[in-house]
Design a protein around this motif. Structure first.
Motif, mmCIF file in Angstrom:
data_model
loop_
_atom_site.group_PDB
_atom_site.id
_atom_site.type_symbol
_atom_site.label_atom_id
_atom_site.label_comp_id
_atom_site.label_asym_id
_atom_site.label_seq_id
_atom_site.Cartn_x
_atom_site.Cartn_y
_atom_site.Cartn_z
ATOM 1 N N GLN A 28 6.389 -0.263 -21.876
ATOM 2 C CA GLN A 28 5.750 1.045 -21.875
ATOM 3 C C GLN A 28 6.059 1.801 -20.593
ATOM 4 O OE1 GLN A 28 1.290 2.664 -22.242
ATOM 5 N NE2 GLN A 28 1.439 0.450 -22.427
ATOM 6 N N ILE A 29 6.253 3.101 -20.708
ATOM 7 C CA ILE A 29 6.341 3.933 -19.505
ATOM 8 C C ILE A 29 4.937 4.457 -19.223
ATOM 9 C CG2 ILE A 29 7.244 6.092 -18.535
ATOM 10 C CD1 ILE A 29 9.831 5.549 -20.027
ATOM 11 N N LEU A 30 4.447 4.215 -18.021
ATOM 12 C CA LEU A 30 3.076 4.610 -17.696
ATOM 13 C C LEU A 30 3.037 5.946 -16.964
ATOM 14 C CD1 LEU A 30 1.937 1.062 -16.583
ATOM 15 C CD2 LEU A 30 1.259 2.249 -18.675
ATOM 16 N N LYS A 31 4.097 6.243 -16.218
ATOM 17 C CA LYS A 31 4.147 7.523 -15.514
ATOM 18 C C LYS A 31 5.591 7.853 -15.166
ATOM 19 C CE LYS A 31 1.843 9.955 -11.739
ATOM 20 N NZ LYS A 31 0.757 10.589 -12.507
ATOM 21 N N ALA A 32 5.961 9.095 -15.392
ATOM 22 C CA ALA A 32 7.292 9.551 -14.999
ATOM 23 C C ALA A 32 7.073 10.932 -14.421
ATOM 24 C CB ALA A 32 8.229 9.611 -16.187
ATOM 25 N N GLU A 33 7.387 11.079 -13.130
ATOM 26 C CA GLU A 33 6.993 12.304 -12.431
ATOM 27 C C GLU A 33 8.074 12.711 -11.438
ATOM 28 O OE1 GLU A 33 3.591 11.563 -9.887
ATOM 29 O OE2 GLU A 33 3.534 13.626 -9.180
ATOM 30 N N GLU A 34 8.277 14.004 -11.340
ATOM 31 C CA GLU A 34 9.145 14.543 -10.297
ATOM 32 C C GLU A 34 8.199 14.929 -9.161
ATOM 33 O OE1 GLU A 34 12.529 14.569 -9.131
ATOM 34 O OE2 GLU A 34 12.671 14.580 -11.318
ATOM 35 N N THR A 35 8.163 14.156 -8.083
ATOM 36 C CA THR A 35 7.256 14.492 -6.977
ATOM 37 C C THR A 35 7.939 15.542 -6.111
ATOM 38 O OG1 THR A 35 8.042 12.995 -5.243
ATOM 39 C CG2 THR A 35 6.632 12.028 -6.959
ATOM 40 N N VAL A 40 2.217 5.577 7.183
ATOM 41 C CA VAL A 40 2.798 6.904 7.380
ATOM 42 C C VAL A 40 3.776 7.150 6.231
ATOM 43 C CG1 VAL A 40 3.984 8.413 9.000
ATOM 44 C CG2 VAL A 40 2.575 6.523 9.860
ATOM 45 N N GLU A 41 3.287 7.802 5.204
ATOM 46 C CA GLU A 41 4.051 7.964 3.955
ATOM 47 C C GLU A 41 4.272 9.456 3.713
ATOM 48 O OE1 GLU A 41 5.445 5.994 1.214
ATOM 49 O OE2 GLU A 41 6.016 8.070 0.805
ATOM 50 N N ILE A 42 5.530 9.825 3.540
ATOM 51 C CA ILE A 42 5.831 11.248 3.361
ATOM 52 C C ILE A 42 5.361 11.760 1.997
ATOM 53 C CG2 ILE A 42 8.175 10.995 2.389
ATOM 54 C CD1 ILE A 42 9.055 13.224 4.386
ATOM 55 N N ASP A 43 5.315 10.870 1.009
ATOM 56 C CA ASP A 43 5.074 11.298 -0.375
ATOM 57 C C ASP A 43 3.716 10.807 -0.900
ATOM 58 O OD1 ASP A 43 5.216 12.065 -3.011
ATOM 59 O OD2 ASP A 43 7.238 11.248 -3.342
ATOM 60 N N GLN A 44 2.735 11.681 -0.869
ATOM 61 C CA GLN A 44 1.386 11.351 -1.314
ATOM 62 C C GLN A 44 1.363 10.846 -2.764
ATOM 63 O OE1 GLN A 44 -1.442 14.418 -0.394
ATOM 64 N NE2 GLN A 44 -3.153 13.330 -1.344
ATOM 65 N N ALA A 45 2.310 11.334 -3.574
ATOM 66 C CA ALA A 45 2.347 10.947 -4.993
ATOM 67 C C ALA A 45 2.588 9.444 -5.154
ATOM 68 C CB ALA A 45 3.431 11.737 -5.720
ATOM 69 N N VAL A 46 3.291 8.833 -4.198
ATOM 70 C CA VAL A 46 3.540 7.384 -4.276
ATOM 71 C C VAL A 46 2.219 6.633 -4.076
ATOM 72 C CG1 VAL A 46 4.724 5.422 -3.208
ATOM 73 C CG2 VAL A 46 5.934 7.597 -3.504
ATOM 74 N N VAL A 47 1.445 7.058 -3.099
ATOM 75 C CA VAL A 47 0.150 6.411 -2.845
ATOM 76 C C VAL A 47 -0.778 6.610 -4.041
ATOM 77 C CG1 VAL A 47 -1.874 6.362 -1.329
ATOM 78 C CG2 VAL A 47 0.413 6.664 -0.349
ATOM 79 N N GLU A 48 -0.765 7.810 -4.603
ATOM 80 C CA GLU A 48 -1.633 8.063 -5.762
ATOM 81 C C GLU A 48 -1.236 7.187 -6.949
ATOM 82 O OE1 GLU A 48 -1.385 12.326 -5.967
ATOM 83 O OE2 GLU A 48 -2.812 12.530 -4.298
ATOM 84 N N ALA A 49 0.050 7.056 -7.200
ATOM 85 C CA ALA A 49 0.503 6.195 -8.302
ATOM 86 C C ALA A 49 0.133 4.737 -8.029
ATOM 87 C CB ALA A 49 2.013 6.335 -8.504
ATOM 88 N N ALA A 50 0.257 4.320 -6.764
ATOM 89 C CA ALA A 50 -0.089 2.938 -6.416
ATOM 90 C C ALA A 50 -1.583 2.689 -6.634
ATOM 91 C CB ALA A 50 0.300 2.645 -4.971
ATOM 92 N N ARG A 51 -2.411 3.660 -6.231
ATOM 93 C CA ARG A 51 -3.861 3.491 -6.413
ATOM 94 C C ARG A 51 -4.211 3.407 -7.894
ATOM 95 N NH1 ARG A 51 -7.103 4.151 -1.863
ATOM 96 N NH2 ARG A 51 -6.286 5.441 -0.163
#
Ligand code: AG3
Length: 273
Positions: free
Chosen positions: A22-29, A106-117
């Motif tokens: 299954q694909i759970l998320k596919a996003e252009e951040t 120190v992460e440039i891309d907040q979307a990565v942290v949100e996906a991880a959470r």
């Protein structure tokens, strides 16, 4: 059987395929292409710009090895930073050390942290620890004003796209200023089978600011070639802390013996560095 596959094109002539349920998320951040999928073999997968970053089943190897090896070189690591590493896995391992008071992500891309959470709670939950501080800024800029860090971990993507500057000598020079005199820099340094010239170039870059630079190894099945390296740099030669056998931390790959053994290099790797 369903024939949906995730393929990472690791080089222009080599790929890794994982059958996905299954694909759970596919996003252009704002910075990159982000994919979260459920794989049959390795559990959940996080890929950025088509490159495997984290899977549930083998992330422990990378996250334990990029953190415990430098931290056990110090008697009392207190302030630690991770540049990149938005999944939170490195922070989780760093916080296993009782002496650590501050672990900065120190992460440039907040979307990565949100996906991880959302999709990787077992990896990211340490980011909610009171000792964890999350900064959504460019690591290159952040490091310029950072001071007194005991360990700085560069948990980057490959040296293309947003991570390019994290492989340059100027960045290692600012890290040297951000570290305490005994401080240690560690960076993931890709595969000895596939990226020899990058490893050499990274080592040379680190040597412009650090007198001791050494390579160590770990087996990471979902990364290109499955055989991965890390470069560790410091201003004086590090030695393993007496905490090694005293501080019991729970791990699945790292052991006190691996703390020493990971620096033992096969001949062809020795020849690279
Ligand atoms: N950092 C990614 C290592 C590079 C993987 N490269 C690749 N698959 N082509 C991992 C982030 C985990 N915190």
């Amino acid at each position: 059987k369903r024939q949906t596959w995730f393929t990472e094109y690791q080089t222009d002539s080599l790929s890794l395929g994982l059958r996905i349920e299954q694909i759970l998320k596919a996003e252009e951040t704002a910075f990159q292409d982000l994919l979260v999928a459920e794989t049959e073999t390795y559990g959940r997968l996080l890929a950025l710009d088509g490159a495997v970053q984290t899977t549930d089943k083998d992330e422990f190897v990378y996250h334990e090895m990029i953190t415990h090896v430098p931290l056990f070189m110090l008697d009392a690591p207190r302030k630690v930073a991770v540049i990149g590493g938005g999944d939170g896995g490195a922070i989780r391992e760093i916080l296993k050390h009782q002496t650590v008071q501050e672990a900065h992500l120190v992460e440039i891309d907040q979307a990565v942290v949100e996906a991880a959470r959302e999709f990787f709670p077992a990896i990211s939950s340490a980011l909610s620890d009171p000792r964890a501080y999350v900064h959504y800024v460019d690591g290159i800029e952040w490091v310029k004003s950072a001071r007194d860090f005991d360990v700085i971990v560069v948990d980057s993507t490959d040296p293309v796209g947003p991570a390019k500057g994290l492989f340059q000598a100027e960045f290692y020079q600012s890290i040297a200023k951000a570290l305490s005199p005994q401080g240690i820099l560690v960076a993931q340094s890709e595969s000895p089978f596939l990226h020899q010239s990058l490893i050499r170039q990274m080592k040379a870059g680190m040597q412009t600011a650090f007198s001791d630079v050494r390579l160590y190894l770990a087996a990471i099945p979902t990364y290109p070639s499955g055989f991965w390296s890390f470069l560790m740099a410091s201003k004086t030669p590090p030695s393993v802390s007496r905490r090694l056998n005293e501080d019991a931390i729970e791990t699945r790959y790292w052991t006190p013996a691996i703390q020493h053994a990971c620096f033992v290099l096969p001949k062809f790797v020795e020849d690279i560095v």
